[in-house]
Design an enzyme around this catalytic site. Structure first.
Site, PDB file in Angstrom:
ATOM      1  N   CYS A 104     -11.345  -1.110  12.443  1.00  0.00           N
ATOM      2  CA  CYS A 104     -10.510  -0.294  13.011  1.00  0.00           C
ATOM      3  C   CYS A 104     -10.637   0.758  14.521  1.00  0.00           C
ATOM      4  O   CYS A 104     -11.933   0.957  14.581  1.00  0.00           O
ATOM      5  CB  CYS A 104     -10.303   0.660  11.705  1.00  0.00           C
ATOM      6  SG  CYS A 104      -8.713   1.887  12.723  1.00  0.00           S
ATOM      7  N   CYS A 131       8.147   6.979   6.420  1.00  0.00           N
ATOM      8  CA  CYS A 131       7.544   6.709   5.888  1.00  0.00           C
ATOM      9  C   CYS A 131       6.029   7.135   6.543  1.00  0.00           C
ATOM     10  O   CYS A 131       6.293   7.211   7.368  1.00  0.00           O
ATOM     11  CB  CYS A 131       7.859   5.001   6.028  1.00  0.00           C
ATOM     12  SG  CYS A 131       5.361   4.039   5.481  1.00  0.00           S
ATOM     13  N   ARG A 175       6.099  -7.929   5.037  1.00  0.00           N
ATOM     14  CA  ARG A 175       6.146  -7.417   6.433  1.00  0.00           C
ATOM     15  C   ARG A 175       4.924  -8.152   7.281  1.00  0.00           C
ATOM     16  O   ARG A 175       3.393  -8.255   6.976  1.00  0.00           O
ATOM     17  CB  ARG A 175       5.881  -6.359   6.626  1.00  0.00           C
ATOM     18  CG  ARG A 175       6.336  -6.013   8.143  1.00  0.00           C
ATOM     19  CD  ARG A 175       5.726  -4.683   8.721  1.00  0.00           C
ATOM     20  NE  ARG A 175       6.958  -3.658   7.433  1.00  0.00           N
ATOM     21  CZ  ARG A 175       7.162  -2.593   6.991  1.00  0.00           C
ATOM     22  NH1 ARG A 175       5.777  -2.145   7.355  1.00  0.00           N
ATOM     23  NH2 ARG A 175       7.922  -2.207   5.736  1.00  0.00           N
TER      24      ARG A 175
HETATM   25  N1  SAM Z   1      -5.249   6.174   8.123  1.00  0.00           N
HETATM   26  C1  SAM Z   1      -4.726   6.393   7.561  1.00  0.00           C
HETATM   27  C2  SAM Z   1      -5.028   4.911   6.203  1.00  0.00           C
HETATM   28  O1  SAM Z   1      -6.281   3.926   6.279  1.00  0.00           O
HETATM   29  O2  SAM Z   1      -4.885   4.432   4.822  1.00  0.00           O
HETATM   30  C3  SAM Z   1      -3.630   5.100   7.700  1.00  0.00           C
HETATM   31  C4  SAM Z   1      -4.078   4.421   9.043  1.00  0.00           C
HETATM   32  S1  SAM Z   1      -4.607   2.822   9.089  1.00  0.00           S
HETATM   33  C5  SAM Z   1      -4.803   2.960  10.452  1.00  0.00           C
HETATM   34  C6  SAM Z   1      -3.431   1.508   8.649  1.00  0.00           C
HETATM   35  C7  SAM Z   1      -3.683   0.434   7.871  1.00  0.00           C
HETATM   36  O3  SAM Z   1      -3.976  -0.229   9.682  1.00  0.00           O
HETATM   37  C8  SAM Z   1      -5.521   0.098   7.464  1.00  0.00           C
HETATM   38  O4  SAM Z   1      -5.046   0.105   6.298  1.00  0.00           O
HETATM   39  C9  SAM Z   1      -4.817  -1.544   7.742  1.00  0.00           C
HETATM   40  O5  SAM Z   1      -4.743  -2.581   6.972  1.00  0.00           O
HETATM   41  C10 SAM Z   1      -3.829  -1.538   9.513  1.00  0.00           C
HETATM   42  N2  SAM Z   1      -5.017  -1.983   9.996  1.00  0.00           N
HETATM   43  C11 SAM Z   1      -6.169  -1.130  11.370  1.00  0.00           C
HETATM   44  N3  SAM Z   1      -6.213  -1.566  12.180  1.00  0.00           N
HETATM   45  C12 SAM Z   1      -6.544  -3.035  11.666  1.00  0.00           C
HETATM   46  C13 SAM Z   1      -6.514  -3.671  13.187  1.00  0.00           C
HETATM   47  N4  SAM Z   1      -7.898  -4.009  14.148  1.00  0.00           N
HETATM   48  N5  SAM Z   1      -5.817  -5.438  13.141  1.00  0.00           N
HETATM   49  C14 SAM Z   1      -5.150  -5.445  11.930  1.00  0.00           C
HETATM   50  N6  SAM Z   1      -4.830  -4.291  10.860  1.00  0.00           N
HETATM   51  C15 SAM Z   1      -4.972  -3.310  10.751  1.00  0.00           C
HETATM   52 FE1  SF4 Z   2      -9.585   2.923   8.453  1.00  0.00          FE
HETATM   53 FE2  SF4 Z   2      -7.078   4.377   9.003  1.00  0.00          FE
HETATM   54 FE3  SF4 Z   2      -9.254   5.901   9.248  1.00  0.00          FE
HETATM   55 FE4  SF4 Z   2      -8.657   4.071  10.570  1.00  0.00          FE
HETATM   56  S1  SF4 Z   2      -7.595   5.354  10.100  1.00  0.00           S
HETATM   57  S2  SF4 Z   2     -10.564   3.974  10.146  1.00  0.00           S
HETATM   58  S3  SF4 Z   2      -7.924   2.434   9.033  1.00  0.00           S
HETATM   59  S4  SF4 Z   2      -9.265   5.687   7.468  1.00  0.00           S
END
Ligand code: SAM
Ligand code: SF4
Ligand code: DTB
Length: 313
Positions: free
Chosen positions: A58, A126, A258
C-alpha cells in the site's frame, strides 16, 4: 444455507483446460447476469496517507517512503462535487476510501454526512474505512450506506507475509459487524503479491464460504508502488489471473466480480478475457484512490469495441 466449497473441488475447476474453464464461467455468468452489462464504480480517497497499518502493497502506509502527499479528511462539499461528476460520467456507485486502521467516531460522523449527501444524488454508496465496531457499522447503515468494502486481500495462510499489524480474523470480525448492521459486503483481494495459485484458490474459497457471499468481489492486480516491500514483485501469469476471475464467477455466481486495480497495466485483450470469464464490474475514472486508472475515454472506447454497456441502477 448455500453449499460450502471444498479446496479440492475449487482446485479441480481452476485447473480445467482454459477454454473449458472460460466456457463454464461464462455459462454461470449468463444464468445470473446480462453478459454485456458492466457495473461501474468511481473511487475517491477522502483521507490520504499516514496509515498506521503495514500492508506491504500500500502506497498509504506510514511504514514506507512512497512519496505520497498526505491529505486530512476532506470537506463534505468537495466530496459531493466529486460524486456529482462521477454520476455525470455514468458511474452508478461512489466509493469513498480512508487510510485509517479504523475510524474514530468523530470522523465517522462526518463520513456519515458524506454518505447521506452522496445517496441523495441517486448514487449507490460505498465506503472503506478499515476495521469497524458494531455500533460504527450501524451508524453507517443509518446514514444510508449501501456497501462496505473490506478485503481479506489473500489466503489465510499467506496473510501474515503481507500484513502483520492486524490479522485475517480481525478482517472477518469487521465483515460480521457490517453484515449484522444490514450493509452489503464488498470483499475481495489482490493478486500478484508472490502468492501461489493455491493461495488464490484458498482466498476465493474463504470468500465463497462466508455465511453470505459478498455482493461485490473486487479482484485487484498488484500495482507495484516504489518504496513498498512489493515494489519489485514478479508479475502474475495473465492466464492465472483470468483463471482466478473465472473461479470467482463459478464459486460466487450472484456476486459482481470487479476487475479492480491494475487495469492500466493490462492489455485490452486481457481485460476482454476477464469479462469473458465473468468479471462484470470495474472502477471507472482516471484515479483509483491514489494510483492511476485508465482514463474514462479509454474505457469508453474499450466498452464500445467490446459491445459492453454500463449498468444503470
Ligand atoms: N484502509 C482501508 C482498508 O485497508 O481496509 C481501506 C482502503 S485500502 C487502500 C483498500 C484496498 O485497496 C486494500 O484492501 C487493497 O486490496 C487495495 N489496494 C491497496 N493498494 C493496492 C495496490 N498497490 N495494488 C492493488 N490493490 C491495492
Ligand atoms: Fe492497509 Fe488500508 Fe492502511 Fe493501506 S490504507 S496501509 S491498505 S489499512
Ligand atoms: C479495492 O478492492 N480496490 C480499491 C477499492 N477496493 C477501495 C482500491 C485500489 C487501490 C489501489 C491503490 C491506490 O489507488 O492507492
Amino acid at each position: 444455507m448455500q453449499k460450502k466449497w471444498t479446496l479440492q473441488k475449487a482446485k479441480e475447476i481452476f485447473d480445467l483446460p482454459l477454454i473449458e474453464l472460460l466456457h463454464q464461467a461464462q455459462s454461470v455468468h449468463r444464468n445470473n447476469f446480462d453478459p454485456n452489462k458492466v457495473q461501474v464504480s468511481t473511487l475517491l480517497s477522502i483521507k490520504t496517507g499516514s496509515c498506521p497499518e503495514n500492508c506491504s502493497y500500500c502506497p498509504q502506509s506510514a511504514h514506507y517512503k512512497t512519496g505520497l502527499k498526505k491529505e486530512p479528511l476532506m470537506e463534505v462539499e468537495a466530496v459531493i462535487a466529486a460524486a456529482k461528476l462521477a454520476k455525470e460520467a455514468g458511474s452508478s456507485r461512489f466509493c469513498m476510501g480512508a487510510a485509517w486502521r479504523g475510524p474514530r467516531d468523530e470522523d465517522l460522523s462526518i463520513v456519515c454526512e458524506m454518505v447521506s449527501e452522496v445517496k441523495k444524488l441517486g448514487l449507490e454508496t460505498c465506503v472503506t474505512l478499515g476495521l469497524l465496531e458494531n455500533h460504527q457499522a450501524s451508524m453507517l447503515k443509518d446514514a444510508g450506506l449501501d456497501f462496505y468494502n473490506h478485503n481479506i486481500d489473500t489466503s489465510p495462510e499467506f496473510y501474515d507475509k503481507i500484513i502483520t499489524t492486524r490479522t485475517f480474523e480481525d478482517r472477518l470480525k469487521t465483515l460480521e459487524s457490517v453484515r449484522k448492521a444490514g450493509v452489503k459486503v464488498c470483499c475481495g483481494g489482490i493478486l500478484g503479491m508472490g502468492e501461489t495459485n493455491d493461495d488464490r484458490i484458498n482466498m476465493l474459497v474463504s470468500l465463497a464460504n462466508l455465511d453470505e457471499q459478498p455482493e461485490s468481489v473486487p479482484i485487484n492486480k498488484l500495482i507495484k508502488i516504489p518504496g513498498t516491500p512489493l515494489e519489485n514483485q514478479n508479475d502474475i501469469d495473465p492466464f492465472d489471473f483470468v483463471r482466478t476471475i473465472a473461479l470467482a464467477r463459478i464459486l460466487m455466481p450472484k456476486s459482481y466480480v470487479r476487475l479492480s486495480a491494475g487495469r492500466e497495466q493490462m492489455s485490452d485483450e486481457l481485460q476482454a478475457l476477464c469479462f469473458m470469464g465473468g468479471a462484470n464490474s470495474i472502477f471507472y475514472g482516471e484515479k483509483l484512490l491514489t494510483a492511476n486508472n485508465p482514463v474514462p475515454e479509454q474505457d469508453n472506447q474499450l466498452f464500445k469495441r467490446l459491445g459492453l454497456e454500463k449498468l444503470t441502477i
